[in-house]
Design a protein around this motif. Structure first.
Motif, PDB file in Angstrom:
ATOM      1  N   ILE A  91      40.727  53.796  50.875  1.00  0.00           N
ATOM      2  CA  ILE A  91      40.605  53.241  49.536  1.00  0.00           C
ATOM      3  C   ILE A  91      41.776  52.310  49.245  1.00  0.00           C
ATOM      4  O   ILE A  91      42.919  52.588  49.637  1.00  0.00           O
ATOM      5  CB  ILE A  91      40.531  54.353  48.463  1.00  0.00           C
ATOM      6  N   ALA A  92      41.445  51.187  48.607  1.00  0.00           N
ATOM      7  CA  ALA A  92      42.468  50.262  48.118  1.00  0.00           C
ATOM      8  C   ALA A  92      42.491  50.381  46.602  1.00  0.00           C
ATOM      9  O   ALA A  92      41.500  50.069  45.930  1.00  0.00           O
ATOM     10  CB  ALA A  92      42.143  48.831  48.556  1.00  0.00           C
ATOM     11  N   LEU A  93      43.589  50.856  46.055  1.00  0.00           N
ATOM     12  CA  LEU A  93      43.711  51.056  44.613  1.00  0.00           C
ATOM     13  C   LEU A  93      44.030  49.742  43.913  1.00  0.00           C
ATOM     14  O   LEU A  93      44.446  48.763  44.567  1.00  0.00           O
ATOM     15  CB  LEU A  93      44.802  52.092  44.338  1.00  0.00           C
ATOM     16  N   PRO A  94      43.847  49.645  42.641  1.00  0.00           N
ATOM     17  CA  PRO A  94      44.149  48.414  41.903  1.00  0.00           C
ATOM     18  C   PRO A  94      45.579  47.943  42.175  1.00  0.00           C
ATOM     19  O   PRO A  94      46.522  48.748  42.194  1.00  0.00           O
ATOM     20  CB  PRO A  94      43.946  48.818  40.441  1.00  0.00           C
ATOM     21  N   GLY A  95      45.705  46.642  42.395  1.00  0.00           N
ATOM     22  CA  GLY A  95      46.997  46.037  42.706  1.00  0.00           C
ATOM     23  C   GLY A  95      47.237  45.802  44.182  1.00  0.00           C
ATOM     24  O   GLY A  95      48.137  45.047  44.560  1.00  0.00           O
ATOM     25  N   VAL A  96      46.463  46.438  45.033  1.00  0.00           N
ATOM     26  CA  VAL A  96      46.621  46.262  46.482  1.00  0.00           C
ATOM     27  C   VAL A  96      46.000  44.929  46.912  1.00  0.00           C
ATOM     28  O   VAL A  96      44.905  44.572  46.472  1.00  0.00           O
ATOM     29  CB  VAL A  96      45.965  47.428  47.248  1.00  0.00           C
ATOM     30  N   VAL A  97      46.699  44.198  47.781  1.00  0.00           N
ATOM     31  CA  VAL A  97      46.192  42.938  48.326  1.00  0.00           C
ATOM     32  C   VAL A  97      45.647  43.200  49.731  1.00  0.00           C
ATOM     33  O   VAL A  97      46.372  43.692  50.611  1.00  0.00           O
ATOM     34  CB  VAL A  97      47.299  41.860  48.377  1.00  0.00           C
ATOM     35  N   LEU A  98      44.391  42.869  49.941  1.00  0.00           N
ATOM     36  CA  LEU A  98      43.745  43.080  51.233  1.00  0.00           C
ATOM     37  C   LEU A  98      44.149  41.981  52.221  1.00  0.00           C
ATOM     38  O   LEU A  98      44.639  40.907  51.817  1.00  0.00           O
ATOM     39  CB  LEU A  98      42.223  43.098  51.053  1.00  0.00           C
ATOM     40  N   PRO A  99      43.941  42.194  53.534  1.00  0.00           N
ATOM     41  CA  PRO A  99      44.291  41.163  54.533  1.00  0.00           C
ATOM     42  C   PRO A  99      43.637  39.808  54.272  1.00  0.00           C
ATOM     43  O   PRO A  99      44.172  38.769  54.652  1.00  0.00           O
ATOM     44  CB  PRO A  99      43.806  41.772  55.850  1.00  0.00           C
ATOM     45  N   SER A 100      42.476  39.802  53.618  1.00  0.00           N
ATOM     46  CA  SER A 100      41.802  38.530  53.323  1.00  0.00           C
ATOM     47  C   SER A 100      42.485  37.765  52.203  1.00  0.00           C
ATOM     48  O   SER A 100      42.152  36.602  51.956  1.00  0.00           O
ATOM     49  CB  SER A 100      40.345  38.802  52.935  1.00  0.00           C
ATOM     50  N   GLY A 101      43.449  38.408  51.512  1.00  0.00           N
ATOM     51  CA  GLY A 101      44.133  37.776  50.384  1.00  0.00           C
ATOM     52  C   GLY A 101      43.578  38.193  49.033  1.00  0.00           C
ATOM     53  O   GLY A 101      44.143  37.829  47.991  1.00  0.00           O
ATOM     54  N   MET A 102      42.481  38.935  49.020  1.00  0.00           N
ATOM     55  CA  MET A 102      41.886  39.377  47.760  1.00  0.00           C
ATOM     56  C   MET A 102      42.699  40.523  47.157  1.00  0.00           C
ATOM     57  O   MET A 102      43.054  41.482  47.856  1.00  0.00           O
ATOM     58  CB  MET A 102      40.444  39.833  47.986  1.00  0.00           C
ATOM     59  N   LYS A 103      42.958  40.412  45.858  1.00  0.00           N
ATOM     60  CA  LYS A 103      43.695  41.458  45.154  1.00  0.00           C
ATOM     61  C   LYS A 103      42.708  42.376  44.448  1.00  0.00           C
ATOM     62  O   LYS A 103      41.860  41.928  43.666  1.00  0.00           O
ATOM     63  CB  LYS A 103      44.666  40.845  44.155  1.00  0.00           C
ATOM     64  N   VAL A 104      42.804  43.677  44.719  1.00  0.00           N
ATOM     65  CA  VAL A 104      41.904  44.659  44.111  1.00  0.00           C
ATOM     66  C   VAL A 104      42.320  44.895  42.656  1.00  0.00           C
ATOM     67  O   VAL A 104      43.514  45.084  42.359  1.00  0.00           O
ATOM     68  CB  VAL A 104      41.930  45.981  44.901  1.00  0.00           C
ATOM     69  N   LYS A 105      41.343  44.878  41.767  1.00  0.00           N
ATOM     70  CA  LYS A 105      41.610  45.086  40.342  1.00  0.00           C
ATOM     71  C   LYS A 105      40.701  46.198  39.808  1.00  0.00           C
ATOM     72  O   LYS A 105      39.613  46.440  40.329  1.00  0.00           O
ATOM     73  CB  LYS A 105      41.354  43.805  39.559  1.00  0.00           C
ATOM     74  N   LYS A 106      41.169  46.823  38.761  1.00  0.00           N
ATOM     75  CA  LYS A 106      40.327  47.779  38.054  1.00  0.00           C
ATOM     76  C   LYS A 106      39.249  46.996  37.325  1.00  0.00           C
ATOM     77  O   LYS A 106      39.548  46.021  36.638  1.00  0.00           O
ATOM     78  CB  LYS A 106      41.167  48.584  37.073  1.00  0.00           C
TER      79      LYS A 106
END
Length: 809
Positions: A91-106
């Protein structure tokens, strides 16, 4: 070659920093191209457990997942089909940046809150799989960082291998090199005794029809295989070096290939017609669709793996679709073989098909490795797929050649490396990389290279291994000893340069042609069938059909040069070439080599000069003769080399009335002549060409006339002319030779300035006009003295050549 530090640690104890490992490998000759820390950017990704799954109230394809990370509970909206109760995932929690550059948000998705993102392997840049979210092993600890929990953290090292080190196309091969400099023993993943496979009592057969291209072929049958995804540890190993996991059977063969450097292939046994494997060359009209879906048509020089009816794989490169392992496969036939590197390289190049297997086979796979790698794969297949191993199998070893023992002198090793090692130290170095060493005496070691070191063939190869393992940085730096003496000049090289400068000064351009020529040139040059020039060295592997033999003469290539020039309207040509010709020698595989100096002239006498002032006069045989005589004069050989026209033994490509030979005593220095017009026509040349050919080695052997100083004259010269009518058959140059041989002290020079044939001269005769220059080094000459000498010369010429003075009228 790619590998990781954690993978290496399965075979050796390695606690060195990665930068030291990379530096040591580079100094061992295994240049490290890249070092990459793997999956460090995934540390914010956590392990989560799905505790409940329920449908999304406003979306058919989405679900609401209750996930826990330790004591915390989150709701995540998920669209993966494999989301289920009890699944451990990432799981990627809000605020985490994935390798693709996308930032996970709530976010709120279709009216439902989503506090993070459940990730697939593609989302985390682990693989290309995005069929569902990650499914982690049950032993994974909830709430931990994903890379630490599933041991993703690792360091990838990429090594650029030279073609002579096929043993290092495997993780074990790299580990062996590191074990050598860390002074430890290499651990082997398969330690059991190898079974003796003789083919008795097995439900299949193997036949190798071409043992030269397939020196070893081993096969074993496994039944009741369960095809499924590979366990995480195996998938992780393949993913870490950039290979895509497929299924447990294929993944195991790929894993063992990377581990041992031995390519393997698994056939669906029930798709092999007749239960047979036949290793043979392709037949006319055969084709095969390879695993990449491409239909290929091999030629009859390519090696195939076939069943009783058809090809099922291209040997050493890729399998066929008609025998690949599929989801319904139950029984597999496992192949572990060794193929001829030249055969695989030729096939891969012709088909434009390169694979991980061909990369290794092209460099040379250890034939002794095949059974060990196969048993390692069998071990894993039984453990992972639940397969049942059929007792016995085949191991065809007809083409294996035993390795020779090499002698290594310790003194020679120290001399070349500048070290002071004893026999024990040298033996220890070589034994650390699994070379077998026995000491013959205090200075001599008997070394047997292992079969995987195909590059160790000579004593100097062993010395290089000692240098690598001792460390190139440990070899002391010493200044070379340079004697205070003038270097000796190579006589041949100096003469070559001098000849080139002489010919360039006479308006020539240098041609550099291939030593390989077309055998059809002999017929085009009208050479006799028994002419020794036709005895040429034939190439075993010519570059093309028109370069099948080594040249025995320079002329064909020079005529080809003229043809290309005249076809582009460059008609005034002077070309020369100094190069080798080759003749076969009985009972010797190497030919005899001679160096020749050859040249051709054609076109205008004064190329590039103004037509107004110099006209359009063409070159003739005497221009060619003058060029050769100038060379001989500048080399101070004119006194020893004589020229004469010949009518006998004239080569077929030279016109009979223009053949001139240059001789020093009874040895021929060279020849010249005008090229026959039929020969020129066969080369597409429409203008006269004159050719000379000199023996370079003879020019070196002949002793030049010593240089001498002659004082500048103080007294004036006196000129007299002689016009002598002589028979047509007498060469004008013979008159000058006779005057020179007379030895008159007052004769300074004699030169022909005209040759006349006409009404005033009887038929069959010619008038040769010679200007004589007389001079004394002691006094001014008077007419009486000059006339006396002049008359003696005239009388000598009249008597010696049946001539008479031409009347002034």
């Amino acid at each position: 070659m790619k590998f990781t530090l954690n993978w290496l640690k399965e075979y050796i104890d390695l606690d060195l920093p990665v930068d030291i490992v990379a530096d040591k490998l580079t100094m061992l000759g295994l240049e490290v191209d890249n070092v990459v820390e793997l999956y460090r950017d995934l540390e914010p990704i956590k392990v989560a457990k799905i505790t409940a799954v329920r449908p999304h109230p406003d979306a058919d394809r989405l679900t609401l997942c209750d996930v826990t990370i330790g004591a915390e509970l989150f709701q995540v909206v998920c669209g993966a089909p494999n989301a289920r109760h009890g699944l451990l995932t990432a799981i990627a929690l809000p605020g985490v940046v994935l390798p693709s550059g996308m930032k996970v948000k709530k976010a709120t998705i279709r009216g439902q809150e989503s506090s993070g993102m459940l990730c697939s392997e593609k989302d985390l840049d682990i693989s290309e799989d995005h069929s569902g979210i990650m499914e982690l092993p049950g032993s994974t600890k909830e709430g931990e960082s994903l890379p630490e929990s599933v041991s993703l953290l690792d360091t990838l090292i990429e090594v650029d291998l030279t073609p002579n080190r096929p043993d290092c196309t495997s993780v074990i091969g790299i580990a062996r090199e590191i074990a050598g400099f860390t002074k430890q023993r290499l651990g082997q993943p398969f330690k059991n005794m190898l079974p003796q496979l003789n083919g008795e009592g097995v439900p299949f057969a193997v036949e190798v029809l071409d043992p030269e291209d397939c020196p070893r072929y081993a096969a074993r049958l496994l039944k009741n295989v369960t095809i499924s995804p590979s366990p995480w540890w195996l998938r992780k190993r393949l993913l870490s070096v950039g290979l895509r996991p497929i299924n447990n059977v294929v993944d195991i063969t790929n894993f063992v290939m990377l581990e041992y450097g031995q390519p393997l292939h698994a056939f669906d046994f029930h798709r092999l017609s007749g239960g047979r494997i036949v290793v043979r060359r392709a037949r006319a009209g055969e084709d095969i669709v390879t695993l990449d879906g491409v239909k290929r048509e091999p030629d009859q020089e390519m090696l195939l793996i076939c069943d009783a009816e058809k090809p099922v794989a291209i040997a050493g490169i890729m399998g066929g679709e008609n025998s690949e392992v599929i989801d319904t496969t139950k029984d597999i036939l496992l192949e572990s073989a060794c193929f001829n590197p030249l055969s695989v390289r030729r096939t891969a190049k012709h088909l434009n098909l390169g694979t991980e297997a061909s990369y290794r086979f092209e460099r040379g796979v250890d034939p002794e490795l095949a059974p060990r790698a196969m048993e390692r794969a069998v071990q894993l297949l039984v453990e992972i797929t639940g397969a049942e191993l059929v007792e016995n199998g085949y191991d065809c070893i007809a083409g294996i050649v035993p390795r020779e023992t090499l002698k290594l002198r310790v003194s020679r090793t120290n001399d070349l490396l500048g070290l002071n090692l004893d026999a024990t130290e040298v033996a220890r170095c070589l034994e650390s990389i699994e070379l077998k060493v026995n000491q013959e005496d205090y200075d001599t070691l008997l070394v047997t290279p292992p079969s995987f070191r195909v590059d160790l063939e000579r004593e100097v190869d062993l010395i290089e291994e000692v240098a690598r393992l001792q460390g190139y940085n440990e070899i002391p730096t010493t200044m070379p000893i340079v004697p205070m003496s003038f270097p000796e000049k190579q006589q041949g090289l100096q003469l070559r340069k001098k000849l080139a400068l002489m010919l360039v000064a006479q308006g020539f351009f240098e041609a550099i042609n291939y030593s390989f020529v077309d055998e059809n040139y002999f017929d085009r040059l009208k050479l006799d069938v028994n002419d020794p020039v036709r005895l040429a060295v034939t190439l075993l592997n010519p570059l093309s059909e028109d370069q099948k033999i080594m040249r025995t003469m320079m002329l064909p290539s020079l005529l080809q040069n003229i043809s290309r020039n005249t076809s582009r309207q460059n008609n005034d040509i002077r070309l020369f070439e100094i190069g080798k010709v080759f003749y076969p020698v009985d009972d010797n595989p190497l030919p005899h080599e001679d160096i020749r100096v050859a040249g051709v002239i054609s076109g205008r006498r004064y190329p590039g000069a103004s037509l107004l002032h110099f006209g359009n006069e063409r070159v003739d045989i005497f221009d060619c003769k003058g060029i050769v005589e100038t060379i001989l004069k500048q080399l101070r050989l004119s006194k020893f080399v004589k020229s004469a026209f010949r009518n006998e033994s004239v080569p077929g490509y030279i016109m009979a009335d223009s053949y001139m030979v240059f001789q020093a005593g009874d040895k021929q220095v060279g020849f010249l002549g005008r090229i026959d017009r039929e020969v020129l026509k066969s080369f597409g040349i429409k203008q006269d060409v004159f050719f000379f050919d000199l023996d370079f080695n003879m020019l070196i052997e002949l002793e030049s006339e010593p240089k001498s100083f002659r004082q500048l004259p103080k007294f004036p010269s006196v000129d007299r002319d002689i016009a002598l009518v002589v028979p047509e058959g007498i060469a004008a140059g013979e008159l000058l030779t006779a005057i020179e041989n007379e030895g008159e002290d007052l004769v300074e020079s004699a030169e022909i300035f005209d040759v006349y044939r006409g009404e005033a001269v009887a038929a069959g005769h010619k008038s040769v006009a010679i200007t004589m220059t007389y001079r004394s080094a002691e006094q001014t000459l008077d007419d009486k003295t000059v006339n006396k000498v002049h008359q003696r010369i005239i009388k000598m010429l009249e008597n010696g050549f049946h001539g008479k003075l031409r009347d002034a009228g």
